[in-house]
Scaffold this motif. Structure first.
Motif, PDB file in Angstrom:
ATOM      1  N   SER A 167       0.842  -1.195   0.000  1.00  0.00           N
ATOM      2  CA  SER A 167       0.000   0.000   0.000  1.00  0.00           C
ATOM      3  C   SER A 167       0.874   1.242   0.000  1.00  0.00           C
ATOM      4  N   ASP A 168       0.305   2.356  -0.441  1.00  0.00           N
ATOM      5  CA  ASP A 168       0.963   3.645  -0.348  1.00  0.00           C
ATOM      6  C   ASP A 168       0.429   4.390   0.877  1.00  0.00           C
ATOM      7  N   ALA A 169       0.983   5.564   1.128  1.00  0.00           N
ATOM      8  CA  ALA A 169       0.482   6.437   2.187  1.00  0.00           C
ATOM      9  C   ALA A 169      -0.102   7.697   1.548  1.00  0.00           C
ATOM     10  N   TYR A 170      -0.846   8.461   2.348  1.00  0.00           N
ATOM     11  CA  TYR A 170      -1.591   9.586   1.792  1.00  0.00           C
ATOM     12  C   TYR A 170      -1.463  10.804   2.693  1.00  0.00           C
ATOM     13  N   LYS A 334      -9.347   8.963   3.900  1.00  0.00           N
ATOM     14  CA  LYS A 334      -8.080   9.509   3.409  1.00  0.00           C
ATOM     15  C   LYS A 334      -8.276  10.148   2.032  1.00  0.00           C
ATOM     16  N   ALA A 335      -8.962   9.436   1.166  1.00  0.00           N
ATOM     17  CA  ALA A 335      -9.189   9.958  -0.180  1.00  0.00           C
ATOM     18  C   ALA A 335     -10.006  11.244  -0.155  1.00  0.00           C
ATOM     19  N   SER A 336     -10.807  11.450   0.904  1.00  0.00           N
ATOM     20  CA  SER A 336     -11.694  12.613   0.947  1.00  0.00           C
ATOM     21  C   SER A 336     -10.937  13.913   1.179  1.00  0.00           C
ATOM     22  N   VAL A 337      -9.705  13.842   1.744  1.00  0.00           N
ATOM     23  CA  VAL A 337      -8.984  15.079   2.039  1.00  0.00           C
ATOM     24  C   VAL A 337      -7.544  15.112   1.524  1.00  0.00           C
ATOM     25  N   CYS A 338      -6.972  13.977   1.193  1.00  0.00           N
ATOM     26  CA  CYS A 338      -5.550  13.952   0.816  1.00  0.00           C
ATOM     27  C   CYS A 338      -5.368  14.194  -0.679  1.00  0.00           C
ATOM     28  N   ASP A 339      -4.383  15.029  -1.009  1.00  0.00           N
ATOM     29  CA  ASP A 339      -4.093  15.282  -2.422  1.00  0.00           C
ATOM     30  C   ASP A 339      -2.674  14.858  -2.794  1.00  0.00           C
ATOM     31  N   GLU A 340      -2.054  14.063  -1.929  1.00  0.00           N
ATOM     32  CA  GLU A 340      -0.702  13.571  -2.194  1.00  0.00           C
ATOM     33  C   GLU A 340      -0.642  12.077  -1.930  1.00  0.00           C
ATOM     34  N   THR A 341      -0.057  11.335  -2.876  1.00  0.00           N
ATOM     35  CA  THR A 341       0.224   9.924  -2.668  1.00  0.00           C
ATOM     36  C   THR A 341       1.703   9.775  -2.341  1.00  0.00           C
ATOM     37  N   ILE A 342       2.001   9.154  -1.213  1.00  0.00           N
ATOM     38  CA  ILE A 342       3.377   8.934  -0.784  1.00  0.00           C
ATOM     39  C   ILE A 342       3.748   7.507  -1.167  1.00  0.00           C
ATOM     40  N   ALA A 343       4.436   7.353  -2.289  1.00  0.00           N
ATOM     41  CA  ALA A 343       4.804   6.023  -2.770  1.00  0.00           C
ATOM     42  C   ALA A 343       5.837   5.398  -1.845  1.00  0.00           C
TER      43      ALA A 343
END
Length: 393
Positions: A167-170, A334-343
């Motif tokens: 999984s990634d982080a957000y 997480k998807a509702s507020v995060c605009d960055e995917t931390i690979a």
């Protein structure tokens, strides 16, 4: 070294950087490493995540597996200057001595403390070579470093070499104006809906407030609410409760007392805690570790968890933090507020022949987990199996 690194930081073409011979210094305990660790942590320019703060790691060390031993490793450059510190511990797994970063599943990221951008600009071979030497001296077969961010604060992580994590982080970047952050990441309609839900919640249960635990007593109340609320959720989903162990509960309390954790709650005037959010923190970042909400079905329509998350974002921005992440794993909130995917990358550094075998199996396991999590049908099947096992337990 510094001149070459400066060119790299400024983006001037200087050709591939040559590996630097780093010297590992191995400590037999956290106490032995504390002085250089705190000095590196406090030094200007150090790049790290909140999960590698000494106070967070020292609290978490209380829940290491039986028989495991801390083995922090400090890497120095040829001039003797600290370059990076990796808070390792060593444990036996199926007869193989595995080195991992203290934190396990409680930490979202397992990156070292780097002395600064120049340290991160060193080639990966500089680090893997030094860590292999450290592993050989410490009797380690393999060093397993899951959840390595590819980038941190815009800088490439030289240890992010290996298989993509399951999984990634957000996360999201914060700015001084909290409302500007919310407008950037949430639509006007979404914000209006939350305002309406808050009005309905107040009408049904009286005024509510966002609280940040200011002392041990308030912290204990928030942690107690989290543990009770989450225990219900774990039981419903068939997931083993990682905080059923009293030692794990002690870890949270000690990390809060040391200032390495922040505890947030949405609370009524009567003291009922409707939702919680727990994060590892440093001067510039809040990293979400734990969250829960009251399982009362009558509260679900008010979305107390979403309300608290919005309040948390406002709070962190207004207090001057520049980054907020919600940790590893996919989730609607997480998807509702995060605009960055931390690979993220799962790195494996074999030291012995047995370590090579372990590393091959670990990489295959990471690829399989990622495939399952990225396939909605397979992931839904996992959820159904967990719930069926929970019902039959």
């Amino acid at each position: 070294m510094s001149g070459t690194m400066q060119l790299a930081v400024e983006g001037v073409a200087a050709g591939p950087a040559r590996p630097v011979a780093l010297t590992p210094e191995i400590f037999s305990s956290l106490a032995a490493a504390e002085a250089p660790w705190r000095a590196l942590e406090a030094a200007p320019g150090t790049v790290m995540t909140p999960y590698q703060r000494f106070d967070w790691v020292a609290a978490c060390a209380g829940i290491l597996p039986a028989g495991a031993r801390p083995c922090p490793v400090l890497l120095r450059d040829p001039a003797g200057r600290p370059v990076a510190l990796l808070p390792l511990f060593v444990d036996r797994e199926a007869g193989i001595r595995v080195g991992r970063v203290i934190g396990g599943r409680h930490a979202n990221f397992h990156m070292p403390l780097f002395a600064g951008p120049e340290a991160m600009a060193l080639p990966a071979d500089s680090y893997t070579g030094a860590l292999r030497r450290a592993g050989a001296r410490a009797g380690i077969d393999v060093i397993h470093l899951p959840d390595q961010p590819r980038l941190w604060n815009g800088l490439a992580n030289p240890l992010a070499q290996g298989t993509a994590s399951p999984s990634d982080a957000y996360g999201l970047a914060l700015e001084a104006d909290p409302e500007a952050v919310l407008k950037r990441v949430m639509s006007g309609d979404a914000r209006r809906k939350l305002r309406q839900k808050e009005k309905w919640l107040v009408a049904a249960h009286g005024p509510v407030a966002h609280r940040v635990a200011a002392d041990a007593q308030e912290g204990e109340a928030i942690l107690s609410a989290y543990l009770a609320q989450k225990a219900v959720r774990f039981a419903q989903t068939g997931i083993a409760d990682p905080f059923a162990d009293p030692a794990a509960q002690t870890f949270l309390a000690e990390a809060h007392r040391a200032g390495a954790l922040e505890l947030h709650a949405l609370r009524t005037e009567e003291g009922r805690i409707l939702a919680t959010f727990v994060g590892a923190v440093d001067a510039t970042r809040f990293s979400g570790m734990l969250t829960s909400f009251d399982p009362d079905p009558a509260l679900a329509r008010f979305s107390p968890g979403d309300l608290l998350l919005q309040m948390l974002i406002r709070d962190q921005a207004s207090r001057g933090r520049t980054s907020l992440d919600l940790g590893v794993g996919e989730a609607r909130y997480k998807a509702s507020v995060c605009d960055e995917t931390i690979a993220l990358v799962d790195a494996v550094i074999p030291v012995s022949l047995r370590g090579r075998a372990y590393g091959a199996a670990a990489e295959a396991g990471a690829r399989l987990k990622r495939r399952i999590k990225r396939d909605p049908r397979l992931w839904a099947l996992v959820g159904r199996v967990r719930k069926a096992m929970a019902r039959s337990a």
